[in-house]
Design an enzyme around this catalytic site. Structure first.
Site, mmCIF file in Angstrom:
data_model
loop_
_atom_site.group_PDB
_atom_site.id
_atom_site.type_symbol
_atom_site.label_atom_id
_atom_site.label_comp_id
_atom_site.label_asym_id
_atom_site.label_seq_id
_atom_site.Cartn_x
_atom_site.Cartn_y
_atom_site.Cartn_z
ATOM 1 C CD GLU A 1 37.566 -3.541 46.180
ATOM 2 O OE1 GLU A 1 37.227 -4.306 45.257
ATOM 3 O OE2 GLU A 1 37.878 -2.354 46.005
ATOM 4 C CG ASP B 1 34.490 -0.786 48.103
ATOM 5 O OD1 ASP B 1 33.291 -1.072 48.165
ATOM 6 O OD2 ASP B 1 35.010 -0.196 47.149
ATOM 7 C CD GLU C 1 31.409 -0.362 45.609
ATOM 8 O OE1 GLU C 1 30.613 -0.292 44.649
ATOM 9 O OE2 GLU C 1 32.549 -0.841 45.509
#
Length: 217
Positions: free
Chosen positions: A101, A99, A97
């Site tokens: 955010e 990210d 993953e």
């Protein structure tokens, strides 16, 4: 209709991936809270009494450049998380993953992180210098076999290189985005506690681009 404009990826001289506008998405939950207009290349996510929603690309990609203009929701967004990220499969314990955010308690910051084989804990907080709800800003993830770069409005805010003996994202990944109530994380210390006084909360995505040549069937 004119052909889509292609944008070169110069993250790594070995990976000159081109990108194209995102034409098709899948909606993982609450489809009535997610709208997609392929012609204008815009996606809207809404959080209200129904909860949130999550969209993703219909294929995984193996490296390349991923970008979107994003305008975060306005009002009291305490408790909410809105995002743009790559994941080999959301919810899988061994996921890779990468990210971006946004934490609803403070829209002047953004958190970046990455996972390899389910192992993360590589969070960094970046001060934006603006409120992410005030207008559209460009967020870009550039990912190759040995480098990840996160860019905001054309500026590299973080760069990570693969290190010998350390995990690094290598699985093909979907591009995802969602809006959800993260009040339960760290008892509200992460994103705040949901208030909901300004619902509905709308997160806008436009000019979304994905790689042209690295899609995995």
């Amino acid at each position: 209709m004119a052909d889509p404009v292609l944008h070169p990826d110069t993250t790594n001289p070995l990976h000159h991936h081109q990108t194209q506008p995102l034409k098709e998405i899948a909606i993982d939950y609450t489809p009535e809270a997610c709208s997609h207009c392929p012609n204008s290349n815009t996606i809207t996510l809404t959080f209200d009494h129904r909860g949130g929603a999550r969209w993703r690309t219909t294929t995984r990609f193996h490296y390349g450049t991923f970008s979107s203009l994003i305008q975060c929701p306005k009002g009291n967004t305490n408790g909410l998380n809105f995002n743009l990220y790559l994941s080999s499969l959301e919810g899988e314990k061994s996921q890779d993953e990468i990210d971006f955010e946004f934490l609803g308690k403070d829209r002047t910051i953004v958190q970046t992180n990455y996972f390899s084989g389910g192992n993360g804990n590589k969070e960094k907080i970046h001060h934006l210098g603006f409120d992410a709800s005030d207008g559209f800003h460009e967020y870009v993830i550039k990912w190759s076999c040995d480098v990840i770069e996160w860019l905001i409005d054309g500026k590299v805010v973080r760069r990570e290189e693969k290190k010998e003996g350390k995990g690094f994202p290598q699985k093909p990944m979907f591009l995802y985005a969602s809006i959800w109530d993260a009040s339960c994380i760290a008892n509200g210390m992460w994103a705040g506690k949901y208030d909901g006084s300004d619902a509905p909360y709308v997160c806008l995505y436009k000019d979304i681009h994905v790689p042209t040549s690295t899609a995995v069937k």
